[in-house]
Design a protein around this motif. Structure first.
Motif, PDB file in Angstrom:
ATOM      1  N   TYR A   1      -0.279   9.701  30.887  1.00 29.27           N
ATOM      2  CA  TYR A   1      -0.490   9.321  29.551  1.00 29.27           C
ATOM      3  C   TYR A   1      -0.357   7.974  28.962  1.00 29.27           C
ATOM      4  CZ  TYR A   1       0.921  14.027  28.301  1.00 29.27           C
ATOM      5  OH  TYR A   1       0.857  15.416  28.163  1.00 29.27           O
ATOM      6  N   ASP A   2       0.058   6.822  30.024  1.00 35.05           N
ATOM      7  CA  ASP A   2      -0.213   5.510  30.162  1.00 35.05           C
ATOM      8  C   ASP A   2      -1.624   5.083  30.071  1.00 35.05           C
ATOM      9  OD1 ASP A   2       2.428   4.963  29.025  1.00 35.05           O
ATOM     10  OD2 ASP A   2       3.229   4.353  31.063  1.00 35.05           O
ATOM     11  N   GLU A   3      -2.049   5.692  31.136  1.00 36.78           N
ATOM     12  CA  GLU A   3      -3.391   5.546  31.562  1.00 36.78           C
ATOM     13  C   GLU A   3      -4.373   5.995  30.546  1.00 36.78           C
ATOM     14  OE1 GLU A   3      -6.500   6.802  35.232  1.00 36.78           O
ATOM     15  OE2 GLU A   3      -4.487   7.505  35.389  1.00 36.78           O
ATOM     16  N   ILE A   4      -4.147   7.139  30.037  1.00 35.79           N
ATOM     17  CA  ILE A   4      -4.921   7.617  28.687  1.00 35.79           C
ATOM     18  C   ILE A   4      -4.822   6.612  27.702  1.00 35.79           C
ATOM     19  CG2 ILE A   4      -5.321   9.372  26.841  1.00 35.79           C
ATOM     20  CD1 ILE A   4      -4.151  11.374  28.803  1.00 35.79           C
ATOM     21  N   ILE A   5      -3.770   6.057  27.143  1.00 38.54           N
ATOM     22  CA  ILE A   5      -3.489   5.230  26.165  1.00 38.54           C
ATOM     23  C   ILE A   5      -4.496   3.780  26.500  1.00 38.54           C
ATOM     24  CG2 ILE A   5      -1.875   3.614  25.286  1.00 38.54           C
ATOM     25  CD1 ILE A   5       0.177   5.857  25.546  1.00 38.54           C
ATOM     26  N   SER A   6      -4.423   3.542  27.682  1.00 36.48           N
ATOM     27  CA  SER A   6      -5.053   2.264  28.166  1.00 36.48           C
ATOM     28  C   SER A   6      -6.694   2.289  28.138  1.00 36.48           C
ATOM     29  CB  SER A   6      -4.313   1.738  29.553  1.00 36.48           C
ATOM     30  OG  SER A   6      -4.984   2.590  30.602  1.00 36.48           O
ATOM     31  N   ILE A   7      -7.320   3.578  28.415  1.00 35.69           N
ATOM     32  CA  ILE A   7      -8.521   3.523  28.522  1.00 35.69           C
ATOM     33  C   ILE A   7      -9.383   4.208  27.255  1.00 35.69           C
ATOM     34  CG2 ILE A   7      -8.641   3.936  30.877  1.00 35.69           C
ATOM     35  CD1 ILE A   7      -8.951   6.798  30.832  1.00 35.69           C
ATOM     36  N   THR A   8      -8.680   5.149  26.583  1.00 35.94           N
ATOM     37  CA  THR A   8      -9.258   5.744  25.455  1.00 35.94           C
ATOM     38  C   THR A   8      -9.627   4.815  24.307  1.00 35.94           C
ATOM     39  OG1 THR A   8      -9.275   7.808  24.034  1.00 35.94           O
ATOM     40  CG2 THR A   8      -7.226   6.490  24.269  1.00 35.94           C
ATOM     41  N   THR A   9     -10.938   5.231  23.942  1.00 37.80           N
ATOM     42  CA  THR A   9     -11.247   4.501  22.525  1.00 37.80           C
ATOM     43  C   THR A   9     -11.083   5.431  21.317  1.00 37.80           C
ATOM     44  OG1 THR A   9     -13.400   5.124  22.720  1.00 37.80           O
ATOM     45  CG2 THR A   9     -13.158   3.149  23.927  1.00 37.80           C
ATOM     46  N   SER A  10     -10.232   6.495  21.467  1.00 38.91           N
ATOM     47  CA  SER A  10     -10.203   7.276  20.428  1.00 38.91           C
ATOM     48  C   SER A  10      -8.843   6.958  19.820  1.00 38.91           C
ATOM     49  CB  SER A  10     -10.311   8.715  20.926  1.00 38.91           C
ATOM     50  OG  SER A  10      -9.829   9.679  19.868  1.00 38.91           O
ATOM     51  N   SER A  11      -8.521   6.703  18.536  1.00 36.93           N
ATOM     52  CA  SER A  11      -7.218   6.495  17.961  1.00 36.93           C
ATOM     53  C   SER A  11      -6.692   7.814  17.929  1.00 36.93           C
ATOM     54  CB  SER A  11      -7.455   6.001  16.470  1.00 36.93           C
ATOM     55  OG  SER A  11      -8.143   6.753  15.784  1.00 36.93           O
ATOM     56  N   GLU A  12      -7.188   8.949  17.987  1.00 37.95           N
ATOM     57  CA  GLU A  12      -6.525  10.282  17.681  1.00 37.95           C
ATOM     58  C   GLU A  12      -5.973  10.541  19.222  1.00 37.95           C
ATOM     59  OE1 GLU A  12      -7.806  14.885  16.946  1.00 37.95           O
ATOM     60  OE2 GLU A  12      -8.967  13.442  16.288  1.00 37.95           O
ATOM     61  N   ASP A  13      -6.936  10.471  20.267  1.00 42.44           N
ATOM     62  CA  ASP A  13      -6.295  10.566  21.646  1.00 42.44           C
ATOM     63  C   ASP A  13      -5.190   9.739  22.136  1.00 42.44           C
ATOM     64  OD1 ASP A  13      -8.197  12.658  22.130  1.00 42.44           O
ATOM     65  OD2 ASP A  13      -9.445  11.346  22.992  1.00 42.44           O
ATOM     66  N   LYS A  14      -5.184   8.401  21.568  1.00 41.46           N
ATOM     67  CA  LYS A  14      -4.098   7.529  21.796  1.00 41.46           C
ATOM     68  C   LYS A  14      -2.785   8.053  21.374  1.00 41.46           C
ATOM     69  CE  LYS A  14      -5.003   3.379  22.182  1.00 41.46           C
ATOM     70  NZ  LYS A  14      -5.448   1.679  22.170  1.00 41.46           N
ATOM     71  N   ALA A  15      -2.934   8.358  19.855  1.00 47.49           N
ATOM     72  CA  ALA A  15      -1.522   8.725  19.195  1.00 47.49           C
ATOM     73  C   ALA A  15      -1.211  10.190  19.862  1.00 47.49           C
ATOM     74  CB  ALA A  15      -1.996   9.213  17.786  1.00 47.49           C
ATOM     75  N   GLN A  16      -2.155  10.901  20.390  1.00 46.04           N
ATOM     76  CA  GLN A  16      -1.619  12.305  21.173  1.00 46.04           C
ATOM     77  C   GLN A  16      -1.094  12.018  22.357  1.00 46.04           C
ATOM     78  OE1 GLN A  16      -1.774  15.681  19.613  1.00 46.04           O
ATOM     79  NE2 GLN A  16      -0.211  15.676  21.022  1.00 46.04           N
ATOM     80  N   ALA A  17      -1.581  10.903  23.091  1.00 43.57           N
ATOM     81  CA  ALA A  17      -0.807  10.623  24.403  1.00 43.57           C
ATOM     82  C   ALA A  17       0.381   9.852  24.224  1.00 43.57           C
ATOM     83  CB  ALA A  17      -1.982   9.686  25.363  1.00 43.57           C
ATOM     84  N   GLU A  18       0.433   9.081  23.224  1.00 45.04           N
ATOM     85  CA  GLU A  18       1.791   8.512  22.577  1.00 45.04           C
ATOM     86  C   GLU A  18       2.858   9.386  22.579  1.00 45.04           C
ATOM     87  OE1 GLU A  18       0.661   5.682  19.884  1.00 45.04           O
ATOM     88  OE2 GLU A  18       0.091   4.108  21.295  1.00 45.04           O
ATOM     89  N   ALA A  19       2.457  10.526  21.430  1.00 49.15           N
ATOM     90  CA  ALA A  19       3.469  11.501  21.168  1.00 49.15           C
ATOM     91  C   ALA A  19       3.852  12.522  22.290  1.00 49.15           C
ATOM     92  CB  ALA A  19       2.863  12.383  20.099  1.00 49.15           C
TER      93      ALA A  19
END
Length: 244
Positions: free
Chosen positions: A214-232
């Motif tokens: 999930y940290d990896e997703i947060i670091s590479i995604t440009t989608s705010s929706e994906d980042k919020a989902q990964a953090e949740a």
């Protein structure tokens, strides 16, 4: 006209074989017909033998070309059925295509996709309580994905597909992990694949690894929706880990 004539000739030749087979004509009769057609019934001299080889070689090449085209047509037909959500017909068309192109990983991928759709449509119309038909389709999808991956170990779509199958359909997330790890290596910014991988780690109680993904997703995604989902999702994993 030449192409149409060739197709007609090959089709007529095939119909002739079926007709004579159905009427009890033996293999020797068919061979005699072929020999008469080519004019090489009983070659004896070296020149006649070479001529016979050349004539039959041409016949073999014609049949091989026709079979290649038939395989392509089956693939096209399967794609058309799939576009129209006619999954049973698509499955059969792609299955037939694999008999002409048994080393084509794309065909096995589409077999797997169609089998997955058929599994979801396999209702128990007889109300017996049996899920055998659905399970059989899921196992067909699994074997087709595995065949595609065997032919191309870095085939991203098949790696992702089998990940979905193991996690959400067969409920065997542990089996998904090696394939999704390979997908992460092949396509390093495949966020959907990483979400699947993190999910598989979470379901197999590898919480630290799931949070790393999930940290990896947060670091590479440009989608705010994906980042919020990964953090949740990461918070949920952390809470579960503490509760355990």
């Amino acid at each position: 006209m030449k192409k149409n004539y060739l197709i007609f000739t090959l089709a007529l030749f095939g119909v002739s074989l079926v007709f004579f087979s159905c009427n009890g004509t033996n293999a020797k009769t068919i061979k005699r017909m072929q020999a008469l057609e080519e004019g090489v019934a009983s070659p004896t001299t070296e020149a006649e033998i070479k001529e016979a080889i050349q004539k039959y070689q041409t016949r073999v090449e014609d049949i091989a070309l026709a079979n290649q085209q038939i395989g392509i047509w089956y693939k096209m037909l399967g794609s058309r059925y799939l576009d129209n959500q006619m999954y049973g017909e698509a499955l059969e068309a792609f299955r037939m295509a694999t008999t002409y192109y048994p080393a084509n990983q794309n065909l096995y991928y589409f077999v797997a996709v169609c089998a997955g759709f058929m599994a979801n449509q396999a209702l128990d119309y007889s109300a017996t309580g049996s899920t055998a038909q659905k399970f059989n389709y899921l196992k067909l999808a699994e074997s087709a994905y595995l065949e595609a991956i065997k032919l191309d170990p870095k085939y991203a779509r098949a790696l992702y597909g089998i990940g979905v199958l193991y996690i959400f359909e067969l409920e065997e997330p542990g089996k998904a992990i090696p394939y999704l790890e390979t997908l992460a290596e092949v396509e390093k910014r495949n966020v959907d694949g990483l979400f699947l991988l993190a999910n598989a780690y979470y379901q197999t109680f590898e919480f630290e690894r799931a949070m790393e993904i999930y940290d990896e997703i947060i670091s590479i995604t440009t989608s705010s929706e994906d980042k919020a989902q990964a953090e949740a999702n990461k918070r949920k994993v952390l809470e579960t880990a503490y509760e355990g």
